[in-house]
Design an enzyme around this catalytic site. Structure first.
Site, PDB file in Angstrom:
ATOM      1  N   GLY A 143       0.807  -1.217   0.000  1.00 27.59           N
ATOM      2  CA  GLY A 143       0.000   0.000   0.000  1.00 27.59           C
ATOM      3  C   GLY A 143       0.834   1.258   0.000  1.00 27.59           C
ATOM      4  N   CYS A 144       0.491   2.172   0.899  1.00 29.94           N
ATOM      5  CA  CYS A 144       1.145   3.479   0.942  1.00 29.94           C
ATOM      6  C   CYS A 144       2.630   3.398   1.274  1.00 29.94           C
ATOM      7  CB  CYS A 144       0.438   4.372   1.956  1.00 29.94           C
ATOM      8  SG  CYS A 144      -1.251   4.804   1.480  1.00 29.94           S
ATOM      9  N   ALA A 145       3.069   2.319   1.895  1.00 26.68           N
ATOM     10  CA  ALA A 145       4.490   2.161   2.213  1.00 26.68           C
ATOM     11  C   ALA A 145       5.293   1.660   1.026  1.00 26.68           C
ATOM     12  CB  ALA A 145       4.660   1.197   3.388  1.00 26.68           C
TER      13      ALA A 145
END
Length: 360
Positions: A143-145
């Site tokens: 995801g966002c990481a």
């Protein structure tokens, strides 16, 4: 010491005003969510002005199966990846001369908004003249990481292969995951926040001689941290009709209490103080997330201004977003020996930090 030699971003074609997305969401969820008018304020409070989608807004007026969504993800993710790679390898703002895809030794492909086997990188390789000895590392589910993690894995790769060049390609088409029949608050927040975006960076090992037009960030080291028993903080709930967003309201408070110690310990290990970090390259998960960064790391709004600007003009594009922020830092005039910290958080719950130093 591996270095980020070039970078590019690619914006999907449909530029949508936040107010228009809010209006459609209101139409779709009318009489289906209690106190909808009050909850819709999340669209204005997020300080996002516009976002980019791979499909027109009216596409969401009709229902689409998981298969339809995913087929479109595969098609467009492949097309957009090709454009981003070309732009990165030919970027005249950083490179003295273009680099051929045949010179690339490895590709790290990062995404979490669709499924594909063979992975998207294999499909891209059939459209560009990569070497048939190219090493592939697809990464899914961060995801966002994912953008920060892709940088970290490129660093690891180049430490092991100091004469080689590796591409990191991040593609997210979150607009294809929007669920018309999910009346949860998480889905409403996701509708107000997430967007589509693509980014590509070229990372080269120590022994690669490369003429660049300005100081570029070298990667000094990276760090990862995982929070036990936090699977419900963010991610996907995968159902028959597709990917349903999981988005905890506790994310800002988690960042405030958890991110600070993680980054403080990492910088201490590297012999760097917070005051030596001139460029804070933060993934702008949202307005509250940026505020939590500032509180946790004692940052000013000026230090998060670029992240805030990316959020305002693009929304949260998941994994590529932090590379959009990095691109702006690389484009501006940055003095040699300046330090930077690239940070992103994602499902797991986990964090990724990358310590940078700009060098000529």
């Amino acid at each position: 010491m591996p270095k980020i030699v070039s970078i590019s971003t690619y914006d999907p074609p449909h530029i949508l005003k936040q107010s228009n997305i809010e209006q459609l969401t209101k139409e779709l969820f009318h009489d289906k969510i209690p106190q909808l008018e009050r909850l819709l304020k999340v669209f204005q409070n997020g300080e996002i002005e516009q976002r980019q989608f791979c499909i027109p807004l009216d596409w969401h007026r009709k229902e689409h199966t998981f298969g339809e969504r995913n087929d479109l993800y595969i098609k467009l993710a492949t097309e957009y990846s090709v454009e981003a790679i070309k732009a990165c390898l030919e970027n005249p703002q950083f490179l003295e001369q273009p680099i051929s895809v045949e010179e690339i030794d490895a590709i790290i492909f990062v995404s979490s908004t669709g499924l594909s086997t063979p992975s998207i990188d294999a499909r891209v390789m059939n459209k560009m003249k990569f070497s048939d000895r190219l090493k592939r590392l697809p990464i899914w589910g961060l995801g966002c990481a994912g953008g920060a993690s892709g940088v970290s894995r490129a660093f690891d790769y180049c430490l092991a292969h100091p004469t080689e060049k590796v591409l990191v390609v991040c593609v997210e088409l979150a607009s294809l995951t929007f669920q018309q029949n999910d009346f949860s608050k998480s889905n409403l927040v996701g509708a107000s926040l997430f967007a589509d975006g693509v980014a590509c960076i070229l990372v080269c090992g120590d022994q690669v001689l490369m003429n660049t037009k300005k100081p570029i960030p070298h990667i000094l080291n990276t760090a990862s941290k995982w929070m036990p028993n936090s699977l419900d903080v963010m991610g996907w709930d995968i159902k028959d009709d597709g990917l349903h967003v999981v988005f905890s309201r506790d994310i800002p408070s988690i960042i405030s209490t958890w991110l600070g110690p993680f980054t403080h310990d990492f910088l201490k290990e590297e012999g760097i103080s917070e005051k030596q970090i001139d460029n804070f390259v933060a993934h702008p998960g949202g307005k509250k997330v940026l505020k939590a960064y500032e509180e946790a790391l004692q940052l000013t709004e000026e230090q998060t201004a670029i992240s805030r600007s990316i959020l305002k003009q693009h929304g949260n594009m998941s994994s590529p977003t932090v590379l959009y922020v990095l691109e702006q830092f690389m484009l501006k005039k940055t003095e040699p020996n300046t330090h930077g910290l690239l940070v992103a958080l994602g499902p797991g719950f986990s964090g990724e930090a990358v310590l940078l130093q700009w060098r000529e």
